[in-house]
Scaffold this motif. Structure first.
Motif, PDB file in Angstrom:
ATOM      1  N   SER A 104      30.251  53.611  57.281  1.00 36.40           N
ATOM      2  CA  SER A 104      29.489  52.489  56.730  1.00 36.40           C
ATOM      3  C   SER A 104      30.410  51.339  56.342  1.00 36.40           C
ATOM      4  N   SER A 105      31.661  51.632  56.023  1.00 32.03           N
ATOM      5  CA  SER A 105      32.607  50.574  55.670  1.00 32.03           C
ATOM      6  C   SER A 105      33.148  49.875  56.910  1.00 32.03           C
ATOM      7  N   VAL A 106      33.621  50.673  57.873  1.00 29.01           N
ATOM      8  CA  VAL A 106      34.213  50.098  59.078  1.00 29.01           C
ATOM      9  C   VAL A 106      33.183  49.317  59.884  1.00 29.01           C
ATOM     10  N   PHE A 107      31.997  49.908  60.080  1.00 28.68           N
ATOM     11  CA  PHE A 107      30.978  49.256  60.895  1.00 28.68           C
ATOM     12  C   PHE A 107      29.957  48.495  60.047  1.00 28.68           C
ATOM     13  N   GLY A 108      30.304  48.322  58.780  1.00 32.40           N
ATOM     14  CA  GLY A 108      29.469  47.516  57.898  1.00 32.40           C
ATOM     15  C   GLY A 108      30.116  46.186  57.558  1.00 32.40           C
ATOM     16  N   ASP A 109      31.463  46.209  57.420  1.00 32.76           N
ATOM     17  CA  ASP A 109      32.193  44.981  57.092  1.00 32.76           C
ATOM     18  C   ASP A 109      33.613  45.033  57.608  1.00 32.76           C
ATOM     19  N   GLY A 110      33.829  45.711  58.730  1.00 26.93           N
ATOM     20  CA  GLY A 110      35.176  45.767  59.284  1.00 26.93           C
ATOM     21  C   GLY A 110      36.131  46.481  58.352  1.00 26.93           C
ATOM     22  N   TYR A 111      37.327  45.916  58.225  1.00 31.30           N
ATOM     23  CA  TYR A 111      38.342  46.538  57.382  1.00 31.30           C
ATOM     24  C   TYR A 111      38.480  45.823  56.036  1.00 31.30           C
ATOM     25  N   ILE A 112      37.559  44.919  55.735  1.00 34.27           N
ATOM     26  CA  ILE A 112      37.660  44.141  54.509  1.00 34.27           C
ATOM     27  C   ILE A 112      37.322  45.017  53.299  1.00 34.27           C
ATOM     28  N   GLU A 113      38.226  45.057  52.343  1.00 29.37           N
ATOM     29  CA  GLU A 113      38.026  45.791  51.086  1.00 29.37           C
ATOM     30  C   GLU A 113      37.581  47.232  51.328  1.00 29.37           C
ATOM     31  N   MET A 114      38.311  47.926  52.196  1.00 27.23           N
ATOM     32  CA  MET A 114      37.955  49.305  52.521  1.00 27.23           C
ATOM     33  C   MET A 114      37.951  50.196  51.287  1.00 27.23           C
ATOM     34  N   GLN A 115      38.945  50.010  50.404  1.00 27.17           N
ATOM     35  CA  GLN A 115      39.026  50.877  49.224  1.00 27.17           C
ATOM     36  C   GLN A 115      37.790  50.735  48.344  1.00 27.17           C
ATOM     37  N   LYS A 116      37.248  49.524  48.257  1.00 25.83           N
ATOM     38  CA  LYS A 116      36.080  49.317  47.399  1.00 25.83           C
ATOM     39  C   LYS A 116      34.812  49.806  48.087  1.00 25.83           C
ATOM     40  N   HIS A 117      34.647  49.492  49.360  1.00 23.25           N
ATOM     41  CA  HIS A 117      33.435  49.878  50.080  1.00 23.25           C
ATOM     42  C   HIS A 117      33.346  51.394  50.267  1.00 23.25           C
ATOM     43  N   ALA A 118      34.487  52.038  50.439  1.00 20.25           N
ATOM     44  CA  ALA A 118      34.506  53.486  50.682  1.00 20.25           C
ATOM     45  C   ALA A 118      34.799  54.252  49.399  1.00 20.25           C
ATOM     46  N   VAL A 119      34.226  53.791  48.282  1.00 29.29           N
ATOM     47  CA  VAL A 119      34.534  54.381  46.978  1.00 29.29           C
ATOM     48  C   VAL A 119      34.088  55.840  46.899  1.00 29.29           C
ATOM     49  N   PRO A 141      38.629  51.737  65.667  1.00 24.86           N
ATOM     50  CA  PRO A 141      38.328  51.210  64.334  1.00 24.86           C
ATOM     51  C   PRO A 141      38.322  52.278  63.243  1.00 24.86           C
ATOM     52  N   VAL A 142      37.798  53.461  63.558  1.00 24.34           N
ATOM     53  CA  VAL A 142      37.769  54.530  62.554  1.00 24.34           C
ATOM     54  C   VAL A 142      39.184  54.966  62.197  1.00 24.34           C
ATOM     55  N   TRP A 143      40.047  55.099  63.209  1.00 22.28           N
ATOM     56  CA  TRP A 143      41.425  55.520  62.967  1.00 22.28           C
ATOM     57  C   TRP A 143      42.160  54.495  62.108  1.00 22.28           C
ATOM     58  N   ARG A 144      41.943  53.206  62.414  1.00 17.38           N
ATOM     59  CA  ARG A 144      42.581  52.167  61.595  1.00 17.38           C
ATOM     60  C   ARG A 144      41.963  52.144  60.201  1.00 17.38           C
ATOM     61  N   GLY A 203      38.958  39.132  67.214  1.00 18.58           N
ATOM     62  CA  GLY A 203      40.073  39.326  66.300  1.00 18.58           C
ATOM     63  C   GLY A 203      39.949  38.526  65.020  1.00 18.58           C
ATOM     64  N   TYR A 204      39.023  37.571  64.994  1.00 18.73           N
ATOM     65  CA  TYR A 204      38.817  36.768  63.796  1.00 18.73           C
ATOM     66  C   TYR A 204      38.018  37.556  62.756  1.00 18.73           C
ATOM     67  N   SER A 205      38.284  37.266  61.496  1.00 21.17           N
ATOM     68  CA  SER A 205      37.444  37.752  60.404  1.00 21.17           C
ATOM     69  C   SER A 205      36.757  36.557  59.771  1.00 21.17           C
ATOM     70  N   TRP A 206      35.871  36.819  58.836  1.00 23.75           N
ATOM     71  CA  TRP A 206      35.164  35.744  58.156  1.00 23.75           C
ATOM     72  C   TRP A 206      36.117  34.849  57.384  1.00 23.75           C
ATOM     73  N   PHE A 226      31.900  43.021  64.189  1.00 19.62           N
ATOM     74  CA  PHE A 226      31.948  42.882  65.643  1.00 19.62           C
ATOM     75  C   PHE A 226      33.215  42.185  66.136  1.00 19.62           C
ATOM     76  N   LEU A 227      33.555  41.056  65.551  1.00 20.40           N
ATOM     77  CA  LEU A 227      34.698  40.282  66.044  1.00 20.40           C
ATOM     78  C   LEU A 227      36.034  40.825  65.554  1.00 20.40           C
ATOM     79  N   MET A 228      36.051  41.353  64.346  1.00 19.22           N
ATOM     80  CA  MET A 228      37.323  41.804  63.772  1.00 19.22           C
ATOM     81  C   MET A 228      37.642  43.260  64.097  1.00 19.22           C
ATOM     82  N   ALA A 229      36.626  44.145  64.064  1.00 19.57           N
ATOM     83  CA  ALA A 229      36.879  45.588  64.205  1.00 19.57           C
ATOM     84  C   ALA A 229      36.540  46.132  65.587  1.00 19.57           C
ATOM     85  N   VAL A 230      35.323  45.890  66.069  1.00 16.03           N
ATOM     86  CA  VAL A 230      34.843  46.563  67.282  1.00 16.03           C
ATOM     87  C   VAL A 230      35.407  45.957  68.561  1.00 16.03           C
TER      88      VAL A 230
END
Length: 241
Positions: A192-207, A90-93, A51-54, A22-26
């Motif tokens: 599920s990656s973007v709206f599940g945990d923002g942009y954090i570790e996209m390569q791992k979450h979107a395996v 968010p999806v484009w990024r 704009g903050y992340s965890w 919510f704060l970082m992506a959306v």
């Protein structure tokens, strides 16, 4: 099941995912951020945390918007409808963050031998991810967006082809099913990656993204070769006079 008490809404992973989503992506993607805050039921003081992340250093002395932990992801659907930028941006990024299609921060342990090193280099040179990485970013994103946009149409065609009176060849049904499954996998991996945990570790979450994309490309290539074979066979058949 053994650690069920550690999987509740108070866990760090739960809070991190909500903060990053919510704060970082959306919210940074909203055209009217104050309206978006109100839409999600967040107080005005949460605006300072947009704009903050965890992992932002500003959270070291306490979370500035703990109310975000109570926001449900189902609320995003109505927010997407009122402010489409909160979905598309968010999806484009996320598509930029998803490359190079594997977690680059994970180490690769290679046996201490010249043969093993050569094998690794050969494997990396012919890997599908390597070839897809050579595509310009705009071309890569355009390919992925096209796959996602055409997927609903392919699903409708597949459903219609199951009907008894359908004249669609069984081979085409197989290609359709493979393309639909691959497109669905791509969409799930990204969303599920973007709206599940923002942009954090996209390569791992979107395996699952790369296998899904390869399935779509394999279906398209198979369909083309099948069509080419049908044309060739038709041309070689003896003509009746």
């Amino acid at each position: 099941m053994i650690n069920v008490e550690h999987l509740g809404p108070e866990t760090g992973a739960f809070k991190a995912n909500k903060t990053n989503t919510f704060l970082m992506a959306v919210l940074p993607a909203a055209n009217d951020q104050h309206a978006a805050l109100t839409h999600l039921g967040l107080p005005e003081h949460c605006a300072v945390a947009i704009g903050y992340s965890w992992y932002s250093p500003e959270l070291a002395n306490g979370h500035p918007c703990p109310e975000v932990f109570n926001v449900k992801r189902s609320q995003l659907l109505s927010l997407f409808a009122s402010q489409p930028s909160t979905f598309f941006t968010p999806v484009w990024r996320g598509l930029s963050e998803i490359r190079p299609l594997y977690p680059v921060y994970l180490g690769v342990i290679v046996p201490d031998s010249k043969t093993a090193t050569v094998k690794l280099k050969v494997a990396q040179s012919i890997a599908a991810s390597t070839w897809l990485m050579r595509l310009p970013e705009v071309v890569f994103k355009g390919l992925v967006v096209s796959v996602m946009l055409i997927n609903p149409v392919l699903w409708m065609l597949l459903i219609k082809s199951i009907r008894p009176y359908s004249r669609l060849a069984s081979e085409l049904r197989g290609f359709l099913f493979l393309a639909c499954l691959g497109g669905l996998t791509c969409g799930y991996a990204v969303f599920s990656s973007v709206f599940g945990d923002g942009y954090i570790e996209m390569q791992k979450h979107a395996v699952l993204f790369l296998p899904g994309l390869l399935a779509v490309l394999a279906a398209a290539l198979s369909c083309f070769l099948w069509w080419l074979g049908c044309i060739t066979q038709k041309d070689t058949l003896p003509q009746r006079h």
